[in-house]
Design a protein around this motif. Structure first.
Motif, PDB file in Angstrom:
ATOM      1  N   GLY A 182       0.815  -1.262   0.110  1.00 31.70           N
ATOM      2  CA  GLY A 182       0.000  -0.011  -0.007  1.00 31.70           C
ATOM      3  C   GLY A 182       0.805   1.153   0.100  1.00 31.70           C
ATOM      4  N   ILE A 183       2.127   1.076  -0.506  1.00 30.08           N
ATOM      5  CA  ILE A 183       3.093   2.225  -0.172  1.00 30.08           C
ATOM      6  C   ILE A 183       3.389   2.719  -1.763  1.00 30.08           C
ATOM      7  CG2 ILE A 183       5.476   3.035   0.409  1.00 30.08           C
ATOM      8  CD1 ILE A 183       3.396   2.553   2.725  1.00 30.08           C
ATOM      9  N   THR A 184       3.003   3.964  -2.090  1.00 30.36           N
ATOM     10  CA  THR A 184       3.268   4.374  -3.581  1.00 30.36           C
ATOM     11  C   THR A 184       3.873   5.877  -3.641  1.00 30.36           C
ATOM     12  OG1 THR A 184       0.907   5.255  -3.378  1.00 30.36           O
ATOM     13  CG2 THR A 184       1.267   3.227  -4.193  1.00 30.36           C
ATOM     14  N   GLY A 185       4.076   6.744  -2.414  1.00 28.48           N
ATOM     15  CA  GLY A 185       4.836   7.882  -2.334  1.00 28.48           C
ATOM     16  C   GLY A 185       4.075   8.938  -1.929  1.00 28.48           C
ATOM     17  N   LYS A 186       2.771   8.639  -1.401  1.00 26.60           N
ATOM     18  CA  LYS A 186       2.070   9.808  -0.863  1.00 26.60           C
ATOM     19  C   LYS A 186       2.535  10.722  -0.103  1.00 26.60           C
ATOM     20  CE  LYS A 186      -1.282   6.810  -0.191  1.00 26.60           C
ATOM     21  NZ  LYS A 186      -1.005   5.613  -0.646  1.00 26.60           N
ATOM     22  N   ASN A 187       2.289  11.992  -0.270  1.00 27.27           N
ATOM     23  CA  ASN A 187       2.737  13.135   0.522  1.00 27.27           C
ATOM     24  C   ASN A 187       4.191  13.206   0.713  1.00 27.27           C
ATOM     25  OD1 ASN A 187       0.155  13.595   1.487  1.00 27.27           O
ATOM     26  ND2 ASN A 187       0.199  11.576   2.769  1.00 27.27           N
ATOM     27  N   VAL A 188       4.978  12.878  -0.314  1.00 25.97           N
ATOM     28  CA  VAL A 188       6.478  12.941  -0.368  1.00 25.97           C
ATOM     29  C   VAL A 188       6.901  13.814  -1.841  1.00 25.97           C
ATOM     30  CG1 VAL A 188       8.653  11.795  -0.545  1.00 25.97           C
ATOM     31  CG2 VAL A 188       6.796  10.867   0.822  1.00 25.97           C
ATOM     32  N   THR A 189       7.599  14.771  -1.712  1.00 25.07           N
ATOM     33  CA  THR A 189       8.181  15.571  -2.875  1.00 25.07           C
ATOM     34  C   THR A 189       9.664  15.380  -3.064  1.00 25.07           C
ATOM     35  OG1 THR A 189       6.328  17.327  -2.357  1.00 25.07           O
ATOM     36  CG2 THR A 189       8.159  17.816  -3.822  1.00 25.07           C
ATOM     37  N   ASP A 259       2.404   7.836  -6.708  1.00 21.82           N
ATOM     38  CA  ASP A 259       1.496   8.816  -5.967  1.00 21.82           C
ATOM     39  C   ASP A 259       2.270  10.081  -5.370  1.00 21.82           C
ATOM     40  OD1 ASP A 259      -0.806   7.910  -6.919  1.00 21.82           O
ATOM     41  OD2 ASP A 259      -0.929   6.477  -5.237  1.00 21.82           O
ATOM     42  N   SER A 260       3.575  10.056  -5.720  1.00 20.48           N
ATOM     43  CA  SER A 260       4.381  11.244  -4.887  1.00 20.48           C
ATOM     44  C   SER A 260       4.306  12.393  -5.797  1.00 20.48           C
ATOM     45  CB  SER A 260       5.816  10.695  -4.849  1.00 20.48           C
ATOM     46  OG  SER A 260       6.514  10.597  -6.126  1.00 20.48           O
ATOM     47  N   LYS A 261       4.838  13.460  -5.348  1.00 20.50           N
ATOM     48  CA  LYS A 261       4.879  14.802  -6.038  1.00 20.50           C
ATOM     49  C   LYS A 261       6.172  14.978  -6.475  1.00 20.50           C
ATOM     50  CE  LYS A 261       0.643  15.857  -5.281  1.00 20.50           C
ATOM     51  NZ  LYS A 261      -0.201  15.955  -6.110  1.00 20.50           N
ATOM     52  N   VAL A 262       6.298  15.743  -7.510  1.00 21.55           N
ATOM     53  CA  VAL A 262       7.825  15.971  -8.106  1.00 21.55           C
ATOM     54  C   VAL A 262       7.766  17.577  -8.374  1.00 21.55           C
ATOM     55  CG1 VAL A 262       6.867  15.695 -10.665  1.00 21.55           C
ATOM     56  CG2 VAL A 262       9.447  15.365  -9.923  1.00 21.55           C
ATOM     57  N   ALA A 263       8.686  18.344  -8.133  1.00 20.58           N
ATOM     58  CA  ALA A 263       9.056  19.704  -8.128  1.00 20.58           C
ATOM     59  C   ALA A 263      10.078  19.875  -9.300  1.00 20.58           C
ATOM     60  CB  ALA A 263       9.424  20.133  -6.898  1.00 20.58           C
ATOM     61  N   ALA A 417      15.436   8.018  -6.001  1.00 20.26           N
ATOM     62  CA  ALA A 417      14.770   9.013  -5.269  1.00 20.26           C
ATOM     63  C   ALA A 417      13.671   8.357  -5.002  1.00 20.26           C
ATOM     64  CB  ALA A 417      15.077  10.387  -5.998  1.00 20.26           C
ATOM     65  N   GLY A 418      13.129   7.617  -6.335  1.00 14.40           N
ATOM     66  CA  GLY A 418      11.471   7.024  -5.966  1.00 14.40           C
ATOM     67  C   GLY A 418      11.715   6.026  -5.110  1.00 14.40           C
ATOM     68  N   VAL A 419      12.548   5.051  -4.918  1.00 11.84           N
ATOM     69  CA  VAL A 419      12.460   4.200  -3.568  1.00 11.84           C
ATOM     70  C   VAL A 419      12.647   4.975  -2.574  1.00 11.84           C
ATOM     71  CG1 VAL A 419      13.977   2.572  -2.761  1.00 11.84           C
ATOM     72  CG2 VAL A 419      13.765   2.547  -5.162  1.00 11.84           C
ATOM     73  N   PHE A 420      13.674   5.924  -2.357  1.00 14.20           N
ATOM     74  CA  PHE A 420      13.428   6.784  -0.826  1.00 14.20           C
ATOM     75  C   PHE A 420      12.128   7.422  -0.639  1.00 14.20           C
ATOM     76  CE2 PHE A 420      18.236   7.289  -1.984  1.00 14.20           C
ATOM     77  CZ  PHE A 420      18.450   5.995  -1.512  1.00 14.20           C
ATOM     78  N   ALA A 421      11.349   7.783  -1.568  1.00 16.95           N
ATOM     79  CA  ALA A 421      10.087   8.372  -1.530  1.00 16.95           C
ATOM     80  C   ALA A 421       9.104   7.243  -0.909  1.00 16.95           C
ATOM     81  CB  ALA A 421       9.675   8.943  -2.689  1.00 16.95           C
ATOM     82  N   LEU A 422       9.085   6.151  -1.319  1.00 20.46           N
ATOM     83  CA  LEU A 422       8.301   5.110  -0.969  1.00 20.46           C
ATOM     84  C   LEU A 422       8.830   5.000   0.492  1.00 20.46           C
ATOM     85  CD1 LEU A 422       8.796   2.483  -3.814  1.00 20.46           C
ATOM     86  CD2 LEU A 422       6.745   3.911  -3.325  1.00 20.46           C
ATOM     87  N   ALA A 423       9.770   4.966   1.018  1.00 17.00           N
ATOM     88  CA  ALA A 423      10.465   4.564   2.293  1.00 17.00           C
ATOM     89  C   ALA A 423       9.861   5.609   3.159  1.00 17.00           C
ATOM     90  CB  ALA A 423      11.785   4.478   2.600  1.00 17.00           C
ATOM     91  N   LEU A 424       9.982   6.973   2.855  1.00 12.98           N
ATOM     92  CA  LEU A 424       9.399   8.105   3.439  1.00 12.98           C
ATOM     93  C   LEU A 424       7.832   8.121   3.790  1.00 12.98           C
ATOM     94  CD1 LEU A 424      11.785  11.269   2.502  1.00 12.98           C
ATOM     95  CD2 LEU A 424      11.985   9.764   4.219  1.00 12.98           C
ATOM     96  N   GLU A 425       7.101   7.699   2.815  1.00  6.94           N
ATOM     97  CA  GLU A 425       5.927   7.707   2.952  1.00  6.94           C
ATOM     98  C   GLU A 425       5.671   6.411   4.155  1.00  6.94           C
ATOM     99  OE1 GLU A 425       1.464   5.778   1.325  1.00  6.94           O
ATOM    100  OE2 GLU A 425       3.385   5.816  -0.036  1.00  6.94           O
ATOM    101  N   ALA A 426       6.264   5.283   4.123  1.00  5.26           N
ATOM    102  CA  ALA A 426       6.104   4.158   4.915  1.00  5.26           C
ATOM    103  C   ALA A 426       6.520   4.922   6.499  1.00  5.26           C
ATOM    104  CB  ALA A 426       6.936   3.026   4.588  1.00  5.26           C
ATOM    105  N   ASN A 427       7.443   5.568   6.363  1.00  2.00           N
ATOM    106  CA  ASN A 427       7.803   6.019   7.640  1.00  2.00           C
ATOM    107  C   ASN A 427       8.248   7.347   7.601  1.00  2.00           C
ATOM    108  OD1 ASN A 427       8.774   6.726  10.431  1.00  2.00           O
ATOM    109  ND2 ASN A 427      10.090   4.752  10.584  1.00  2.00           N
ATOM    110  N   PRO A 428       7.468   8.603   7.855  1.00  2.00           N
ATOM    111  CA  PRO A 428       7.751   9.816   7.535  1.00  2.00           C
ATOM    112  C   PRO A 428       8.709  10.468   8.643  1.00  2.00           C
ATOM    113  CG  PRO A 428       5.515   9.534   7.749  1.00  2.00           C
ATOM    114  CD  PRO A 428       5.893   8.274   8.104  1.00  2.00           C
ATOM    115  N   ASN A 429       8.993   9.744   9.461  1.00  2.00           N
ATOM    116  CA  ASN A 429       9.989  10.496  10.778  1.00  2.00           C
ATOM    117  C   ASN A 429      11.357   9.880  10.225  1.00  2.00           C
ATOM    118  OD1 ASN A 429       8.120  11.439  12.313  1.00  2.00           O
ATOM    119  ND2 ASN A 429       7.309   9.452  12.907  1.00  2.00           N
TER     120      ASN A 429
END
Length: 652
Positions: A182-189, A259-263, A417-429
């Motif tokens: 269920g991890i797709t990068g939500k709320n990570v930029t 599902d992550s954001k890109v700037a 960077a995409g893999v790390f975005a998945l990790a940050l959604e899994a644990n934002p801390n």
């Protein structure tokens, strides 16, 4: 906010003892580190001076006062540097973008202003994209597929390798295992620092973060790429699609974190790079941006020794200490495309302990022919296909098109960077250091190998397998996400100056010179290090041919790291290395106490002469044992191996 660009859509010190500090970094440490980096920058090329100036005011001022000061002196103010209240970026439009001499008259004008403390004209330097290719494919190349419905997913072997294009089955990033959780990068930029991002592309538009984007080449909020006939500025758009291309929309392929954001941070598209452009790019919106992805660096010609300047170093240090509301920004760097004739430890960006350096492999497990090797590389992802050289990374392209030919370590860094975005959604801390530890513990050797058999897989003193080309292996998104969910942040990081050798010693012509430092790793002090993370050898040396010098660092636990390989194109006989911080990640988790040995020798077909003048050993790691509170479910996992090694050591 509209996505459209209007014209498109209608220190100086002789000692390193100040490096003994506890996170967060203090000002003295930053100045020492910056001075070391600045001293070492290559000086053999003629200097180029731009029309930009760093201006420091005597008093704090808002942007309106800075505008007035700039205007009365004939300049324009492009804004504060790193959010400073007294340092600003001024530009003079009458000056050319590049000239061979410093403009003394413009210096005088600025320095005579009673509000200005000092001003310095910015030096221009080259930064090159890694992995640029003109090959491209248009809509006529699209073919339908059922899993998922994005037509290029079948070509994204780095996401799911089923043996297509001559690849090796299951040699991929294992992203489906992360998505299944269920991890797709939500709320990570993720910010793509590059030549612009086509945010109007239908596969990027929904995931574009306009608030976190900026154009530092044109100084406006619209980082749209400048179109050229040769598609040269497609680089950033391709990288952006790798991270965050939308899933199941029938367009191109799928991003690793779809599902992550890109700037977009447009900063490469001008005649010369400056310290202020780089610094403002790497320090842009550090609380809106989680990950900065860079697929560029100093020229990959096998003879350049270069790295970040003063303001850029300050931006990176501030990012890891203050960004993401104190958790630290993650800086991902492409290790370089100089091939076996270059060494990424001579790239001060990729070799920094504050960045994560990523190398690449091709779809059958070999290293790519352009891969650089170095001891600072942490992990690897993917770039080209093996059998078909035109089979690269499938992603978004300019003009709303798609491509299957993106390649180089340029393609590898955004995948990471995409893999790390998945990790940050899994644990934002997760902190910036947690992400590095997760990379070490979950990367896999898989089928990666050196096609020329120069570099084998080795095991360090705590049982971690590493390779001089691939670091700790290929990133495994499923494993990283699973461990991130259970993760306990690692203990505080300390920095210990382990010792120095300050004698001028000749480098023998026909055999090695060995230098030893015996250290207790600052035991009993506030900076005690018991468990290694990064280790730096800060070295000053000169030789009749810099490219023939090779350096090896041997840890007390017997791990041998090549911290500088032969570079046959490097003919330098004047600059050498001055306080250059060669870095290794190969001793991760080891006990640093004991004798460290530096081996210096020439690898040359003709006799050479040289002298090593200084070697300072810097240890970076934790006093307390990491991972001890993490549960172990697989006895054969890296986590289990390292925990057992640490526990056995503590028993003794």
């Amino acid at each position: 906010m509209s996505f459209c660009r209007p014209n498109i859509c209608a220190i100086s010190t002789s000692r390193l003892d100040k490096w003994l500090f506890v996170r967060p970094l203090n000002a003295a440490i930053i100045l020492v580190l910056i001075s070391i980096i600045e001293i070492t920058l290559i000086q053999s090329s003629p200097e180029v001076f731009t029309n930009s100036f760093l201006v420091r005011l005597k008093r704090d001022a808002d942007k309106h006062i800075a505008h007035q000061i700039a205007k009365r002196n004939g300049f324009i103010n492009l804004g504060a540097v790193l959010g400073s209240s007294n340092e600003f970026h001024f530009m003079h439009r009458a000056l050319p973008h590049a000239r061979s001499k410093r403009s003394l008259s413009h210096h005088r004008i600025l320095k005579s202003d009673p509000s200005i403390q000092f001003a310095t004209q910015q030096i221009g330097f080259r930064r090159t994209k890694r992995g640029y290719t003109k090959l491209r494919l248009g809509p006529e190349d699209l073919s339908l597929n059922n899993e998922p419905n994005d037509p290029y997913f079948q070509f994204q072997w780095y996401l799911k390798n089923v043996g297509q294009n001559g690849g090796k089955k299951r040699l991929d990033l294992n992203v489906e295992a992360a998505w299944a959780q269920g991890i797709t990068g939500k709320n990570v930029t993720t910010a793509i620092m590059d030549d612009g991002v086509d945010y109007m592309h239908l596969d990027i538009r929904e995931n574009y973060n306009a608030r976190a984007s900026y154009d530092f080449s044109s100084n406006d909020p619209y980082p749209y790429p400048r179109y050229t006939d040769d598609w040269f500025n497609s680089h950033g758009t391709r990288c952006a699609g790798e991270v965050a291309a939308k899933r199941d929309n029938g367009i191109c392929g799928v991003g690793v974190a779809y599902d992550s954001k890109v700037a977009g941070i447009r900063m490469l598209d001008q005649p010369y790079m400056t310290d202020l452009i780089e610094a403002n790019s790497m320090g842009h919106e550090p609380d809106l941006i989680d990950i900065y992805s860079a697929s560029w660096g100093p020229t990959d010609d096998g003879k350049t020794v270069d790295g970040p300047r003063n303001a850029t170093m300050r931006a990176i240090v501030r990012g890891v200490n203050e960004g993401r509301r104190g958790l630290g920004n993650i800086y991902v760097w492409a290790s370089g495309d100089g091939g076996e004739d270059d060494d990424c430890n001579c790239d001060g960006y990729a070799a920094s302990m504050w960045t994560i350096s990523i190398n690449s492999a091709i779809n059958d497990g070999q290293n790519a022919h352009y891969d650089e090797s170095c001891s600072s590389t942490l992990a690897s992802t993917f770039s080209n296909g093996a059998k078909d050289p035109h089979t690269g990374v499938a992603t978004t392209d300019l003009y709303g098109k798609c491509t299957k030919t993106h390649s180089g370590t340029s393609a590898a860094a955004p995948e990471a960077a995409g893999v790390f975005a998945l990790a940050l959604e899994a644990n934002p801390n997760l902190t910036w250091r947690d992400v590095q530890h997760l990379s070490v513990l979950t990367s896999k050797r898989n089928s990666l190998y050196d096609s020329k058999r120069r570099f084998n897989w080795n095991m360090n003193g705590v049982g971690l397998e590493f390779n001089h080309l691939f670091g700790y292996g290929v990133l495994d998104a499923g494993a990283m996400v699973a461990l991130a969910k259970l993760w306990k942040s690692v203990p505080p990081r300390f920095h210990c100056e382990a010792g120095s050798v300050n004698k001028v010693l000749p480098i023998p012509t026909n055999h090695s010179l060995y230098l030893d430092i015996s250290t207790n790793a600052c035991t009993g002090s506030d900076t005690e290090v018991n468990y290694n993370e990064h280790v730096q050898s800060v070295i000053t040396l000169n030789s009749t041919r810099r490219g023939d010098v090779t350096l090896y660092l041997i840890s007390p636990m017997g791990t041998r790291s090549m911290i500088l390989s032969r570079r046959p194109n490097d003919d330098d006989r004047h600059d050498g290395f001055t306080k250059w911080p060669f870095m290794t990640t190969h001793t991760w988790g080891e006990n640093p106490r004991g004798v460290w040995r530096l081996e210096v020798r020439f690898d040359s077909e003709s006799p050479q002469m040289g002298f090593i003048k200084e070697w300072t050993l810097m240890l970076h790691g934790t006093k307390e044992q990491p991972y001890k509170d993490l549960p172990v479910s697989d006895r054969n996992s890296k986590l289990a191996i390292v925990k057992k090694a640490h526990e056995d050591r503590n028993k003794h």
